[in-house]
Design a protein around this motif. Structure first.
Motif, PDB file in Angstrom:
ATOM      1  N   ARG A  67       1.037  -1.248   0.464  1.00  0.00           N
ATOM      2  CA  ARG A  67       0.171  -0.049   0.105  1.00  0.00           C
ATOM      3  C   ARG A  67       0.891   1.414   0.035  1.00  0.00           C
ATOM      4  O   ARG A  67       0.519   2.206  -0.566  1.00  0.00           O
ATOM      5  CB  ARG A  67      -1.199   0.129   1.131  1.00  0.00           C
ATOM      6  CG  ARG A  67      -2.176   0.266   1.038  1.00  0.00           C
ATOM      7  CD  ARG A  67      -3.462   0.421   1.857  1.00  0.00           C
ATOM      8  NE  ARG A  67      -3.078   0.126   3.234  1.00  0.00           N
ATOM      9  CZ  ARG A  67      -2.554  -0.691   4.245  1.00  0.00           C
ATOM     10  NH1 ARG A  67      -3.041  -1.924   3.369  1.00  0.00           N
ATOM     11  NH2 ARG A  67      -2.373  -1.666   5.455  1.00  0.00           N
ATOM     12  N   ASP A  68       1.988   1.413   0.723  1.00  0.00           N
ATOM     13  CA  ASP A  68       2.659   2.783   1.280  1.00  0.00           C
ATOM     14  C   ASP A  68       3.179   3.038  -0.356  1.00  0.00           C
ATOM     15  O   ASP A  68       3.286   3.875  -1.081  1.00  0.00           O
ATOM     16  CB  ASP A  68       3.972   2.177   1.860  1.00  0.00           C
ATOM     17  CG  ASP A  68       3.285   1.989   3.760  1.00  0.00           C
ATOM     18  OD1 ASP A  68       2.304   3.250   3.427  1.00  0.00           O
ATOM     19  OD2 ASP A  68       4.138   1.587   4.032  1.00  0.00           O
ATOM     20  N   ALA A 102       1.492   9.498  -5.577  1.00  0.00           N
ATOM     21  CA  ALA A 102       2.078  10.661  -5.038  1.00  0.00           C
ATOM     22  C   ALA A 102       2.922  11.504  -5.908  1.00  0.00           C
ATOM     23  O   ALA A 102       2.742  12.847  -6.376  1.00  0.00           O
ATOM     24  CB  ALA A 102       2.191  10.798  -3.451  1.00  0.00           C
ATOM     25  N   TYR A 161       0.697   4.287  -3.108  1.00  0.00           N
ATOM     26  CA  TYR A 161       0.651   5.625  -2.411  1.00  0.00           C
ATOM     27  C   TYR A 161       1.894   6.700  -3.359  1.00  0.00           C
ATOM     28  O   TYR A 161       1.797   7.346  -3.654  1.00  0.00           O
ATOM     29  CB  TYR A 161       0.619   5.612  -0.509  1.00  0.00           C
ATOM     30  CG  TYR A 161      -1.402   5.047  -0.711  1.00  0.00           C
ATOM     31  CD1 TYR A 161      -1.565   4.563  -1.186  1.00  0.00           C
ATOM     32  CD2 TYR A 161      -1.081   4.664   0.710  1.00  0.00           C
ATOM     33  CE1 TYR A 161      -3.135   4.839  -1.041  1.00  0.00           C
ATOM     34  CE2 TYR A 161      -2.324   4.030   1.900  1.00  0.00           C
ATOM     35  CZ  TYR A 161      -3.432   3.951   0.074  1.00  0.00           C
ATOM     36  OH  TYR A 161      -4.693   3.833   1.282  1.00  0.00           O
ATOM     37  N   SER A 173      -8.451  11.655   1.267  1.00  0.00           N
ATOM     38  CA  SER A 173      -6.716  11.482   1.239  1.00  0.00           C
ATOM     39  C   SER A 173      -7.165  12.437  -0.225  1.00  0.00           C
ATOM     40  O   SER A 173      -7.544  13.180  -0.733  1.00  0.00           O
ATOM     41  CB  SER A 173      -6.622  10.413   0.152  1.00  0.00           C
ATOM     42  OG  SER A 173      -6.006  10.154  -0.772  1.00  0.00           O
ATOM     43  N   THR A 174      -5.129  13.048  -0.183  1.00  0.00           N
ATOM     44  CA  THR A 174      -4.698  14.498  -0.502  1.00  0.00           C
ATOM     45  C   THR A 174      -4.300  13.734  -1.978  1.00  0.00           C
ATOM     46  O   THR A 174      -3.606  14.452  -2.591  1.00  0.00           O
ATOM     47  CB  THR A 174      -3.780  15.088  -0.246  1.00  0.00           C
ATOM     48  OG1 THR A 174      -2.483  14.051   0.534  1.00  0.00           O
ATOM     49  CG2 THR A 174      -4.148  16.127   1.446  1.00  0.00           C
ATOM     50  N   LEU A 175      -4.176  12.584  -1.496  1.00  0.00           N
ATOM     51  CA  LEU A 175      -3.766  11.249  -3.239  1.00  0.00           C
ATOM     52  C   LEU A 175      -4.730  11.898  -4.397  1.00  0.00           C
ATOM     53  O   LEU A 175      -5.528  11.951  -4.720  1.00  0.00           O
ATOM     54  CB  LEU A 175      -3.883  10.184  -2.705  1.00  0.00           C
ATOM     55  CG  LEU A 175      -2.728   9.832  -2.596  1.00  0.00           C
ATOM     56  CD1 LEU A 175      -2.222   8.411  -1.459  1.00  0.00           C
ATOM     57  CD2 LEU A 175      -1.474   9.587  -2.867  1.00  0.00           C
ATOM     58  N   LEU A 217      -7.364   1.532  -4.240  1.00  0.00           N
ATOM     59  CA  LEU A 217      -7.728   2.820  -4.465  1.00  0.00           C
ATOM     60  C   LEU A 217      -9.165   3.868  -3.971  1.00  0.00           C
ATOM     61  O   LEU A 217      -9.289   4.559  -3.608  1.00  0.00           O
ATOM     62  CB  LEU A 217      -7.096   3.342  -5.570  1.00  0.00           C
ATOM     63  CG  LEU A 217      -5.427   3.772  -6.245  1.00  0.00           C
ATOM     64  CD1 LEU A 217      -6.168   4.424  -7.473  1.00  0.00           C
ATOM     65  CD2 LEU A 217      -5.827   4.482  -4.936  1.00  0.00           C
ATOM     66  N   LEU A 251      -9.713   4.658  -0.541  1.00  0.00           N
ATOM     67  CA  LEU A 251      -8.770   6.203   0.196  1.00  0.00           C
ATOM     68  C   LEU A 251     -10.180   6.466   1.413  1.00  0.00           C
ATOM     69  O   LEU A 251     -11.591   6.723   0.793  1.00  0.00           O
ATOM     70  CB  LEU A 251      -8.458   6.574  -0.839  1.00  0.00           C
ATOM     71  CG  LEU A 251      -7.202   6.091  -1.644  1.00  0.00           C
ATOM     72  CD1 LEU A 251      -6.874   7.623  -2.296  1.00  0.00           C
ATOM     73  CD2 LEU A 251      -6.089   6.437  -0.549  1.00  0.00           C
ATOM     74  N   PRO A 252      -9.830   7.377   1.708  1.00  0.00           N
ATOM     75  CA  PRO A 252     -11.134   7.898   2.937  1.00  0.00           C
ATOM     76  C   PRO A 252     -11.428   9.556   1.988  1.00  0.00           C
ATOM     77  O   PRO A 252     -10.228   9.882   0.777  1.00  0.00           O
ATOM     78  CB  PRO A 252      -9.898   8.236   4.282  1.00  0.00           C
ATOM     79  CG  PRO A 252      -8.748   7.972   3.563  1.00  0.00           C
ATOM     80  CD  PRO A 252      -8.386   7.405   2.535  1.00  0.00           C
ATOM     81  N   LYS A 253     -12.114  10.090   2.333  1.00  0.00           N
ATOM     82  CA  LYS A 253     -12.838  11.348   1.685  1.00  0.00           C
ATOM     83  C   LYS A 253     -11.500  12.642   1.599  1.00  0.00           C
ATOM     84  O   LYS A 253     -11.346  12.799   0.670  1.00  0.00           O
ATOM     85  CB  LYS A 253     -14.064  11.618   1.602  1.00  0.00           C
ATOM     86  CG  LYS A 253     -14.697  10.916   0.928  1.00  0.00           C
ATOM     87  CD  LYS A 253     -16.039  11.011   0.875  1.00  0.00           C
ATOM     88  CE  LYS A 253     -17.761  11.197   0.031  1.00  0.00           C
ATOM     89  NZ  LYS A 253     -17.116  11.331  -0.819  1.00  0.00           N
ATOM     90  N   TRP A 287      -5.537  10.271  -6.371  1.00  0.00           N
ATOM     91  CA  TRP A 287      -6.982   9.381  -7.331  1.00  0.00           C
ATOM     92  C   TRP A 287      -7.384  10.055  -8.709  1.00  0.00           C
ATOM     93  O   TRP A 287      -7.278   8.517  -9.463  1.00  0.00           O
ATOM     94  CB  TRP A 287      -7.772   8.558  -6.695  1.00  0.00           C
ATOM     95  CG  TRP A 287      -8.632   9.604  -6.191  1.00  0.00           C
ATOM     96  CD1 TRP A 287      -8.691  10.757  -4.580  1.00  0.00           C
ATOM     97  CD2 TRP A 287      -9.634  10.148  -7.231  1.00  0.00           C
ATOM     98  NE1 TRP A 287      -9.563  11.933  -5.408  1.00  0.00           N
ATOM     99  CE2 TRP A 287     -10.552  11.514  -6.045  1.00  0.00           C
ATOM    100  CE3 TRP A 287     -10.215   9.206  -8.012  1.00  0.00           C
ATOM    101  CZ2 TRP A 287     -12.091  11.940  -6.143  1.00  0.00           C
ATOM    102  CZ3 TRP A 287     -11.370   9.971  -8.022  1.00  0.00           C
ATOM    103  CH2 TRP A 287     -12.721  11.153  -7.473  1.00  0.00           C
TER     104      TRP A 287
END
Length: 117
Positions: free
Chosen positions: A16-17, A24, A20, A61-63, A54, A57-59, A65
């Motif tokens: 996962r890391d 990014a 991400y 998240s700044t990634l 993906l 991802l939490p809402k 997506w």
């Protein structure tokens, strides 16, 4: 640390890391496919896993997506859904043209090797 807590070496956390950290790096105005993202993150042929991950991802998240698309530039999130409409709006804001539910990969596809020194 409790014995049931995931360790720093937990393979699931490492995967996962890696995903991400790679996501990014996708620049504004460019997109990457699920399969390409998996490959760049060192995850092999894990495109479906990337999509599932993906999707969780939490809402907050700044990634970026929204810069991940299906093979051939196809947008896999359905138009008319909250996430699909948000993806389209974010991509358009970044100057990415969407035609026939697709992004032009040749024009907007991320090629990280093109930017290396």
């Amino acid at each position: 640390m409790p014995s049931d807590a995931p360790s720093v070496e937990d393979p699931a956390c490492q995967r996962r890391d890696a995903l991400y950290m790679t996501l990014a790096q996708v620049p504004t105005g460019q997109v990457v496919t699920y399969g390409q993202l998996a490959d760049l993150a060192g995850l092999g042929r894990a495109a479906r896993w990337v999509g599932r991950t993906l999707g969780q991802l939490p809402k907050v998240s700044t990634l970026p997506w929204h810069r991940v698309v299906a093979a051939g530039g196809r947008l896999s999130l359905a138009a008319g859904t909250a996430s699909g409409d948000e993806q389209r709006a974010r991509l358009r804001t970044e100057g990415i043209t969407i035609r026939n539910n697709r992004v032009d990969i040749n024009r907007h596809g991320w090629r990280p090797m093109d930017h290396s020194g």
